[in-house]
Design a protein around this motif. Structure first.
Motif, PDB file in Angstrom:
ATOM      1  N   ASN A 116     -60.942 -14.413   7.162  1.00 22.71           N
ATOM      2  CA  ASN A 116     -60.796 -14.373   5.711  1.00 22.71           C
ATOM      3  C   ASN A 116     -59.817 -15.488   5.348  1.00 22.71           C
ATOM      4  N   VAL A 117     -60.330 -16.564   4.735  1.00 19.02           N
ATOM      5  CA  VAL A 117     -59.531 -17.786   4.552  1.00 19.02           C
ATOM      6  C   VAL A 117     -59.167 -17.989   3.084  1.00 19.02           C
ATOM      7  N   LEU A 118     -57.915 -18.408   2.841  1.00 15.11           N
ATOM      8  CA  LEU A 118     -57.470 -18.754   1.489  1.00 15.11           C
ATOM      9  C   LEU A 118     -56.676 -20.055   1.562  1.00 15.11           C
ATOM     10  N   THR A 119     -57.009 -20.999   0.681  1.00 13.75           N
ATOM     11  CA  THR A 119     -56.350 -22.313   0.700  1.00 13.75           C
ATOM     12  C   THR A 119     -55.596 -22.544  -0.602  1.00 13.75           C
ATOM     13  N   TYR A 120     -54.534 -23.330  -0.517  1.00 13.85           N
ATOM     14  CA  TYR A 120     -53.765 -23.681  -1.714  1.00 13.85           C
ATOM     15  C   TYR A 120     -53.318 -25.145  -1.611  1.00 13.85           C
ATOM     16  N   GLY A 121     -53.469 -25.869  -2.713  1.00 11.46           N
ATOM     17  CA  GLY A 121     -53.046 -27.265  -2.733  1.00 11.46           C
ATOM     18  C   GLY A 121     -54.012 -28.167  -1.972  1.00 11.46           C
ATOM     19  N   ASN A 179     -57.852 -24.743  -3.289  1.00 15.19           N
ATOM     20  CA  ASN A 179     -57.397 -23.626  -4.125  1.00 15.19           C
ATOM     21  C   ASN A 179     -58.471 -22.538  -4.214  1.00 15.19           C
ATOM     22  N   GLU A 180     -59.143 -22.302  -3.093  1.00 17.29           N
ATOM     23  CA  GLU A 180     -60.225 -21.315  -3.063  1.00 17.29           C
ATOM     24  C   GLU A 180     -60.164 -20.507  -1.779  1.00 17.29           C
ATOM     25  N   SER A 181     -60.889 -19.404  -1.835  1.00 14.38           N
ATOM     26  CA  SER A 181     -60.983 -18.499  -0.693  1.00 14.38           C
ATOM     27  C   SER A 181     -62.401 -18.536  -0.135  1.00 14.38           C
ATOM     28  N   VAL A 182     -62.510 -18.325   1.173  1.00 21.18           N
ATOM     29  CA  VAL A 182     -63.816 -18.224   1.836  1.00 21.18           C
ATOM     30  C   VAL A 182     -63.797 -16.932   2.662  1.00 21.18           C
ATOM     31  N   VAL A 183     -64.646 -15.981   2.274  1.00 21.67           N
ATOM     32  CA  VAL A 183     -64.688 -14.674   2.950  1.00 21.67           C
ATOM     33  C   VAL A 183     -66.111 -14.426   3.439  1.00 21.67           C
ATOM     34  N   THR A 184     -66.226 -14.034   4.694  1.00 22.06           N
ATOM     35  CA  THR A 184     -67.550 -13.746   5.266  1.00 22.06           C
ATOM     36  C   THR A 184     -67.631 -12.301   5.726  1.00 22.06           C
ATOM     37  N   SER A 185     -68.750 -11.665   5.413  1.00 26.63           N
ATOM     38  CA  SER A 185     -69.031 -10.320   5.911  1.00 26.63           C
ATOM     39  C   SER A 185     -70.347 -10.410   6.663  1.00 26.63           C
ATOM     40  N   ILE A 235     -68.666 -15.593   0.671  1.00 26.06           N
ATOM     41  CA  ILE A 235     -68.355 -15.811  -0.745  1.00 26.06           C
ATOM     42  C   ILE A 235     -67.217 -16.817  -0.862  1.00 26.06           C
ATOM     43  N   VAL A 236     -67.401 -17.801  -1.749  1.00 20.61           N
ATOM     44  CA  VAL A 236     -66.360 -18.784  -2.074  1.00 20.61           C
ATOM     45  C   VAL A 236     -65.886 -18.445  -3.487  1.00 20.61           C
ATOM     46  N   SER A 237     -64.579 -18.147  -3.627  1.00 21.74           N
ATOM     47  CA  SER A 237     -64.052 -17.696  -4.916  1.00 21.74           C
ATOM     48  C   SER A 237     -62.611 -18.162  -5.065  1.00 21.74           C
ATOM     49  N   GLY A 238     -62.067 -18.037  -6.270  1.00 23.15           N
ATOM     50  CA  GLY A 238     -60.687 -18.445  -6.510  1.00 23.15           C
ATOM     51  C   GLY A 238     -59.699 -17.523  -5.807  1.00 23.15           C
ATOM     52  N   GLU A 239     -59.979 -16.223  -5.833  1.00 20.92           N
ATOM     53  CA  GLU A 239     -59.092 -15.248  -5.191  1.00 20.92           C
ATOM     54  C   GLU A 239     -59.793 -14.603  -4.009  1.00 20.92           C
ATOM     55  N   SER A 240     -59.011 -14.309  -2.993  1.00 16.15           N
ATOM     56  CA  SER A 240     -59.578 -13.733  -1.787  1.00 16.15           C
ATOM     57  C   SER A 240     -60.089 -12.313  -2.014  1.00 16.15           C
ATOM     58  N   ASP A 296     -70.016 -16.512 -12.748  1.00 21.39           N
ATOM     59  CA  ASP A 296     -69.098 -17.633 -12.956  1.00 21.39           C
ATOM     60  C   ASP A 296     -68.034 -17.620 -11.862  1.00 21.39           C
ATOM     61  N   ASP A 297     -67.741 -18.787 -11.319  1.00 19.45           N
ATOM     62  CA  ASP A 297     -66.636 -18.957 -10.358  1.00 19.45           C
ATOM     63  C   ASP A 297     -66.809 -18.185  -9.041  1.00 19.45           C
TER      64      ASP A 297
END
Length: 308
Positions: A174-179, A211-217, A252-257, A283-284
């Motif tokens: 479960n990945v979240l990136t910033y900057g 500045n996005e999250s990548v979560v896989t199920s 899913i690629v989204s702003g928040e994890s 959206d988003d």
């Protein structure tokens, strides 16, 4: 960037941050994640969540504000029609034990007896008193489908508040990136999408994010084989059996994890075609589907951001 690797929550966690006091911030983040595990675990007998489960049908339990917040979000998401997310699924998870050494195939009558206990509407929340009450003895909340996303968002919020210029969190996939990533001209992080048919670290695609999250199920992470059939850990609340689907994985690629966690689980009960149609209307929220017959497709918003 300074990096720290931890073994927590039954997985490998990687934290990276760019900041003059990176070391100190990483130590604080690790301590916070340990605290979260202690509070939210459905497997540790002494966790705060387990106090709620042990008092099912007996009495309301006053809980920490963050645990209350996630249970509230989880209940709302679980009550949406057609959602495959259900935080009241605990009794089924504990009966099947898929992903644990003692996994087993329950008797049909046992599954039938558990179905009345997995109703999220029977989770009573008192906002004023910050209490959670499960109406029936034997009920159990399991936040496993949401917790990592919630934790990642909280840690990144801490890093931002401290003035970090870049940060990266990987909570076991479960990945979240910033900057902006320091070593890339375009500033985008490259996140590998696991090939569900090969061992870990084999990627079928790379997605560029900032500045996005990548979560896989996926149905490949936790499996149980019984009499020539393979069973995965994502359950259908109507039947009590693993969901029947042509999805091998959904990213899913989204702003928040947390949003990524919600949508990977909510949509998992649908066919790949239905999932893509839904994603293209949101959206988003973008996504990548891989089917059990090894086809890959992604939502329109990811065009130009994916390398297969």
């Amino acid at each position: 960037m300074k990096e720290q690797i931890l073994q927590l929550m039954g997985t490998i966690i990687k934290l990276s941050i760019q900041h003059p006091e990176a070391e100190d911030l990483l130590i604080k983040a690790a301590a916070r994640l340990k605290e979260f595990e202690q509070r939210f675990s459905a497997n540790a007998e002494d966790s705060e969540l387990m106090k709620i489960n042990r008092q099912a049908g007996i009495a309301p339990v006053k809980v920490d504000q963050e645990l209350f917040e996630l249970i509230k979000i989880g209940k709302e998401q679980s009550l949406i029609a057609d959602s495959a997310l259900n935080i009241a699924i605990g009794p089924l998870i504990q009966e099947w034990r898929i992903g644990f050494k003692d996994a087993n195939y329950p008797l049909p009558e046992k599954i039938q007896s558990l179905l009345p206990l997995i109703d999220p509407a029977a989770i009573q929340l008192d906002e004023k008193k910050q209490t959670v009450y499960l109406e029936h003895a034997g009920m159990a909340i399991d936040l496993g489908a949401l917790a990592k996303g919630y934790f990642a968002d909280k840690i990144i919020a801490d890093f931002k508040k401290a003035g970090a210029t870049a940060a990266f969190i990987d909570l076991g996939g479960n990945v979240l990136t910033y900057g902006a990533v320091p070593q890339r001209a375009d500033g985008r992080w490259r996140i590998g999408i696991q090939n569900p048919f090969l061992p870990r670290e084999n990627y079928v695609a790379v997605v560029k994010v900032q500045n996005e999250s990548v979560v896989t199920s996926g149905i490949y992470e936790r499996k149980f084989d019984w009499q020539g059939q393979s069973y995965h850990h994502i359950f259908d609340s109507q039947t009590g059996y693993p969901i029947k689907t042509n999805l091998a994985s959904l990213t899913i690629v989204s702003g928040e994890s947390l949003a990524g966690e919600i949508w990977t689980t909510r949509l998992f009960g649908r066919s790949a075609q239905e999932v893509l149609a839904e994603l293209n209307q949101l959206d988003d929220i973008e996504g990548i589907v891989i089917t059990t017959d090894q086809q890959i497709a992604y939502s329109e918003g990811l065009k130009g951001r994916i390398e297969l």
